[in-house]
Design a protein around this motif. Structure first.
Motif, PDB file in Angstrom:
ATOM      1  N   SER A 119       0.775  -1.144  -0.164  1.00 13.17           N
ATOM      2  CA  SER A 119      -0.067  -0.183  -0.222  1.00 13.17           C
ATOM      3  C   SER A 119       0.861   1.253  -0.048  1.00 13.17           C
ATOM      4  CB  SER A 119      -0.910   0.071   1.194  1.00 13.17           C
ATOM      5  OG  SER A 119      -1.557   1.245   1.241  1.00 13.17           O
ATOM      6  N   SER A 120       0.437   2.485  -0.625  1.00 10.42           N
ATOM      7  CA  SER A 120       0.960   3.636  -0.247  1.00 10.42           C
ATOM      8  C   SER A 120       0.662   4.230   0.875  1.00 10.42           C
ATOM      9  CB  SER A 120       0.511   4.561  -1.245  1.00 10.42           C
ATOM     10  OG  SER A 120       0.836   4.252  -2.634  1.00 10.42           O
ATOM     11  N   PRO A 121       1.624   5.134   1.695  1.00 10.49           N
ATOM     12  CA  PRO A 121       1.208   5.551   2.937  1.00 10.49           C
ATOM     13  C   PRO A 121      -0.186   6.291   2.839  1.00 10.49           C
ATOM     14  CG  PRO A 121       3.458   6.123   2.209  1.00 10.49           C
ATOM     15  CD  PRO A 121       2.866   5.324   1.114  1.00 10.49           C
ATOM     16  N   ILE A 122      -0.870   6.340   3.936  1.00 11.81           N
ATOM     17  CA  ILE A 122      -2.122   6.937   4.134  1.00 11.81           C
ATOM     18  C   ILE A 122      -2.351   7.643   5.188  1.00 11.81           C
ATOM     19  CG2 ILE A 122      -5.061   6.634   3.953  1.00 11.81           C
ATOM     20  CD1 ILE A 122      -4.407   3.933   2.887  1.00 11.81           C
ATOM     21  N   LEU A 123      -2.644   9.165   5.205  1.00  9.96           N
ATOM     22  CA  LEU A 123      -2.865  10.052   6.143  1.00  9.96           C
ATOM     23  C   LEU A 123      -4.027  10.166   6.624  1.00  9.96           C
ATOM     24  CD1 LEU A 123      -1.457  11.637   8.439  1.00  9.96           C
ATOM     25  CD2 LEU A 123      -1.804  13.521   6.579  1.00  9.96           C
ATOM     26  N   TYR A 124      -4.638   9.632   7.569  1.00 10.02           N
ATOM     27  CA  TYR A 124      -5.851   9.852   8.241  1.00 10.02           C
ATOM     28  C   TYR A 124      -6.175  10.924   8.957  1.00 10.02           C
ATOM     29  CZ  TYR A 124      -7.098   4.911   6.647  1.00 10.02           C
ATOM     30  OH  TYR A 124      -7.116   3.614   5.778  1.00 10.02           O
ATOM     31  N   THR A 125      -7.261  11.918   8.887  1.00  4.36           N
ATOM     32  CA  THR A 125      -7.438  12.963   9.792  1.00  4.36           C
ATOM     33  C   THR A 125      -8.996  12.590  10.492  1.00  4.36           C
ATOM     34  OG1 THR A 125      -6.214  14.767   8.650  1.00  4.36           O
ATOM     35  CG2 THR A 125      -8.042  15.291  10.003  1.00  4.36           C
ATOM     36  N   ILE A 126      -9.118  12.668  11.920  1.00  5.88           N
ATOM     37  CA  ILE A 126     -10.371  12.126  12.365  1.00  5.88           C
ATOM     38  C   ILE A 126     -10.644  13.496  12.984  1.00  5.88           C
ATOM     39  CG2 ILE A 126     -11.154  10.736  14.142  1.00  5.88           C
ATOM     40  CD1 ILE A 126      -8.426   9.653  12.384  1.00  5.88           C
ATOM     41  N   LEU A 127     -12.204  13.925  12.652  1.00  5.78           N
ATOM     42  CA  LEU A 127     -12.566  14.974  13.107  1.00  5.78           C
ATOM     43  C   LEU A 127     -13.762  14.626  13.901  1.00  5.78           C
ATOM     44  CD1 LEU A 127     -13.086  16.919   9.654  1.00  5.78           C
ATOM     45  CD2 LEU A 127     -11.362  17.181  11.520  1.00  5.78           C
ATOM     46  N   GLY A 128     -14.034  15.663  14.947  1.00  7.92           N
ATOM     47  CA  GLY A 128     -15.452  15.345  16.014  1.00  7.92           C
ATOM     48  C   GLY A 128     -16.758  15.567  15.097  1.00  7.92           C
ATOM     49  N   MET A 162      -1.609   9.426   0.308  1.00  8.35           N
ATOM     50  CA  MET A 162      -3.161   9.398   0.029  1.00  8.35           C
ATOM     51  C   MET A 162      -3.517   9.975   1.422  1.00  8.35           C
ATOM     52  SD  MET A 162      -2.907   7.541  -2.609  1.00  8.35           S
ATOM     53  CE  MET A 162      -4.583   6.720  -3.198  1.00  8.35           C
ATOM     54  N   THR A 163      -4.817  10.713   1.396  1.00  6.58           N
ATOM     55  CA  THR A 163      -5.649  11.083   2.324  1.00  6.58           C
ATOM     56  C   THR A 163      -6.945  10.528   2.580  1.00  6.58           C
ATOM     57  OG1 THR A 163      -6.170  13.007   1.114  1.00  6.58           O
ATOM     58  CG2 THR A 163      -4.184  13.120   1.883  1.00  6.58           C
ATOM     59  N   CYS A 172     -20.343   9.631   6.928  1.00  5.06           N
ATOM     60  CA  CYS A 172     -19.758  10.182   5.700  1.00  5.06           C
ATOM     61  C   CYS A 172     -18.483  10.456   5.951  1.00  5.06           C
ATOM     62  CB  CYS A 172     -20.717  11.423   5.140  1.00  5.06           C
ATOM     63  SG  CYS A 172     -19.930  12.119   3.580  1.00  5.06           S
ATOM     64  N   SER A 173     -17.625   9.724   5.140  1.00  5.85           N
ATOM     65  CA  SER A 173     -16.318  10.299   5.279  1.00  5.85           C
ATOM     66  C   SER A 173     -15.691  10.607   3.771  1.00  5.85           C
ATOM     67  CB  SER A 173     -15.364   8.932   5.733  1.00  5.85           C
ATOM     68  OG  SER A 173     -15.691   8.725   7.032  1.00  5.85           O
ATOM     69  N   VAL A 174     -14.617  11.328   3.656  1.00 10.85           N
ATOM     70  CA  VAL A 174     -14.094  11.908   2.439  1.00 10.85           C
ATOM     71  C   VAL A 174     -12.897  11.244   2.149  1.00 10.85           C
ATOM     72  CG1 VAL A 174     -13.569  13.924   1.070  1.00 10.85           C
ATOM     73  CG2 VAL A 174     -15.158  13.906   2.923  1.00 10.85           C
ATOM     74  N   GLU A 175     -12.556  10.837   0.700  1.00 11.09           N
ATOM     75  CA  GLU A 175     -11.387  10.238   0.630  1.00 11.09           C
ATOM     76  C   GLU A 175     -10.816  10.791  -0.793  1.00 11.09           C
ATOM     77  OE1 GLU A 175      -9.344   5.766  -0.226  1.00 11.09           O
ATOM     78  OE2 GLU A 175     -11.542   5.922  -0.020  1.00 11.09           O
ATOM     79  N   THR A 176      -9.522  11.330  -0.935  1.00 10.09           N
ATOM     80  CA  THR A 176      -8.929  11.828  -2.094  1.00 10.09           C
ATOM     81  C   THR A 176      -7.717  11.128  -2.238  1.00 10.09           C
ATOM     82  OG1 THR A 176      -7.968  13.726  -0.874  1.00 10.09           O
ATOM     83  CG2 THR A 176     -10.207  13.864  -1.574  1.00 10.09           C
ATOM     84  N   ASN A 177      -6.674  11.809  -3.133  1.00 13.94           N
ATOM     85  CA  ASN A 177      -5.323  11.496  -3.359  1.00 13.94           C
ATOM     86  C   ASN A 177      -4.754  12.665  -3.234  1.00 13.94           C
ATOM     87  OD1 ASN A 177      -7.006   9.308  -4.712  1.00 13.94           O
ATOM     88  ND2 ASN A 177      -4.987   8.336  -4.320  1.00 13.94           N
ATOM     89  N   GLU A 178      -3.834  13.020  -2.211  1.00 17.97           N
ATOM     90  CA  GLU A 178      -3.243  14.410  -2.392  1.00 17.97           C
ATOM     91  C   GLU A 178      -3.922  15.200  -2.564  1.00 17.97           C
ATOM     92  OE1 GLU A 178       1.218  12.475  -2.261  1.00 17.97           O
ATOM     93  OE2 GLU A 178       0.545  13.407  -4.199  1.00 17.97           O
TER      94      GLU A 178
END
Length: 563
Positions: A119-128, A162-163, A172-178
């Protein structure tokens, strides 16, 4: 100057081990070195980010437990995302943005970087809760991480980050590539194919997270990076929203001032504050000037702090606190009052100290040892050559056997953990000379060092007191200037700044240090004064004593009269 650069390069070659060579690195990289004997980037990666084949690891475990206790849905949310990841490392942080020298986003609960096989590195951001700006934050952080992995960490493989933004209170979550408007399908060559490729990327990440600008950078005129130790990084990584107050006890040469500077940079990004909101307080003017030149804070001495109001200040870092005094008032009470003005959101108050380098017997104004809580300790000497570290160890043992009353018994327990970084060559000499012999000896040694590539900025000649420095400095300077080391002006070669008192030089360091008859009339702190002197020397330490103090004083007067 050319001599200054030559000596600095010599220091790099002899005392430091290359962590990142430029020969096989991307073009924007800067060289990275660590002190010989310290952990190599491979060791640091193994300690901080170990890869366990066939296993998914969450790290740091303490932060993961803390986050799960604070946010009930977090564990299920992350576990669901990781259900298809058989092997890898999920590196959690309160804010990966702050870790990368970007500003923190208040709405972010945490970030998590997944380094996984195939896999490529993936950065997850978790919001409240849902936030349109969350994706921009995640994209900007991922892009900065990618840049730093290459330009700072020296990673040479293909890399994309990846993000994905997750929300605790939404399905609902959002997924994109950079940050692309539409997903980009990267070739499989961007995936981390095996454990070796994962570890190579993690070693680049170690350099990104643990680097700091070397003091040699200013001497060389170009940027060099050093690396923190594991313990230094552990302290630096503390959650500043919770660790508002901290006492950091560090043995001589353990890197307290480096951590102090790094923390001030982190405060700026964590709390979105300008440098005029951060105050650095020390006892000595020279250390104040060095820190002030970094442009990361306001820097003042304790005396100035007590004489003025600081209405704009929110956060305070205190350094070398064991040598503070109370003749101008209760500095600790004032610092606490300033940082606690905003009751709902108090500021940072971190205090760095070393009781073993206490240079006076007056009250320091510190709270009692038992009330210095929370507390962290730095017990590994990272600055001094082997011979000097051995001398430090000997003096510390003398203090342990016969401790002065000013050193709390609890502080003595730190000596059980004392260690140093082996492998750095250097010299320690202890000689008895009369003043005339001493002056000639120092002049000859300085001439030798300057002829062999060192510069005046590498040398310090330190006296027991400021009055002794003023009295004897010109005697030494006259002898030094008799010995031309180049065609340059003598006054430029031998600078008055080379001379100071041991106390006023506290917190600073030089490659070569001469201690001129170090002694104190105050009983019980002679070993402390020697520790303070010795820990200023990185490579070469010369302690020169008068065989008969009174006759040497008479001789000094004679030398001055005959000048």
């Amino acid at each position: 100057t050319a001599a200054n650069q030559t000596s600095s390069l010599h220091n790099l070659y002899e005392d430091f081990e290359s962590q990142l060579s430029l020969s096989n690195s991307p073009p924007l990289c800067r060289p990275v070195y660590s002190k010989k004997g310290l952990e190599h980037k491979v060791d640091l990666q193994t300690d901080l980010f170990p890869v366990s084949p066939g296993c998914l690891t969450y790290t740091p475990e303490s932060l993961w437990r803390e986050l799960c206790s604070e946010h009930k849905r977090l564990k299920n949310l992350i576990s669901q995302e990781m259900s298809s990841v058989p092997c890898g490392l999920l590196i959690l942080s309160r804010s990966w943005a702050v870790d990368l020298d970007l500003e923190e986003k208040q709405e972010v609960i945490c970030d998590a970087l997944l380094i996984a096989e195939n896999s490529s590195p993936i950065l997850y951001t978790i919001l409240g809760k849902q936030d349109e700006a969350g994706q921009d934050y995640c994209t900007r952080t991922a892009f900065t991480l990618k840049q730093k992995l290459v330009n700072t960490g020296g990673y040479t493989g293909r890399v994309c980050v990846m993000t994905k933004v997750l929300c605790l209170n939404s399905k609902c979550s959002v997924e994109t590539n950079e940050g692309s408007a539409s997903p980009i399908d990267y070739p499989c060559s961007y995936n981390l194919a095996n454990t070796q490729e994962m570890e190579a990327l993690l070693q680049a990440l170690v350099i990104v997270l643990l680097n700091f600008r070397s003091f040699l950078s200013d001497q060389l005129g170009c940027k060099f990076l050093n690396l923190l130790t594991t313990k230094q990084y552990e302290i630096f990584s503390k959650n500043l929203h919770k660790a508002k107050k901290l006492f950091v006890h560090g043995l001589p040469g353990s890197g307290k001032t480096i951590i102090a500077m790094k923390i001030m940079e982190k405060i700026r990004n964590t709390f979105h504050c300008k440098t005029d909101r951060i105050l650095y307080i020390c006892e000595n003017q020279r250390l104040r000037d060095v820190i002030g030149a970094k442009n990361i804070c306001q820097a003042v001495t304790r005396t100035t702090f007590m004489k003025n109001e600081f209405n704009m200040i929110q956060h305070i870092i205190v350094d070398e606190a064991q040598n503070f005094r109370t003749e101008d008032g209760d500095w600790y009470k004032k610092a606490r009052s300033i940082t606690q003005r905003e009751k709902k959101c108090p500021g940072i108050l971190w205090i760095f100290l070393d009781y073993f380098q206490t240079s006076h017997r007056q009250k320091s104004g510190l709270p009692s040892f038992s009330r210095q809580y929370p507390k962290e300790e730095l017990t590994r000497v990272v600055r001094n050559a082997d011979k000097i570290a051995e001398f430090l160890q000997g003096e510390l043992q003398k203090i342990r056997i016969n401790p002065p009353r000013r050193i709390p018994p609890g502080s003595l327990e730190m000596l059980n953990e004392f260690t140093w970084t082996h492998g750095v060559s250097g010299r320690f000499k202890h000689k008895q000379l009369n003043l005339g012999e001493m002056v000639i000896y120092v002049a000859k040694k300085c001439s030798f060092f300057l002829r062999n590539g060192y510069s005046p900025q590498d040398i310090a000649v330190l006296f027991s007191t400021e009055s002794k420095e003023k009295k004897y400095k010109n005697v030494f300077l006259r002898e030094m200037r008799k010995r031309r080391v180049s065609q340059m002006d003598d006054s430029f070669v031998f600078l008055p700044d080379m001379f100071d008192s041991i106390r006023r030089f506290s917190g600073l360091e030089r490659s070569i240090v001469f201690g001129i008859n170090p002694h104190t009339v105050e009983r019980g702190i002679s070993h402390n004064l020697l520790l303070c002197l010795a820990s200023r020397a990185r490579k070469h330490l010369y302690i020169l004593r008068f065989p008969d103090h009174s006759s040497s004083v008479d001789e000094a007067q004679s030398l001055e009269w005959n000048a």
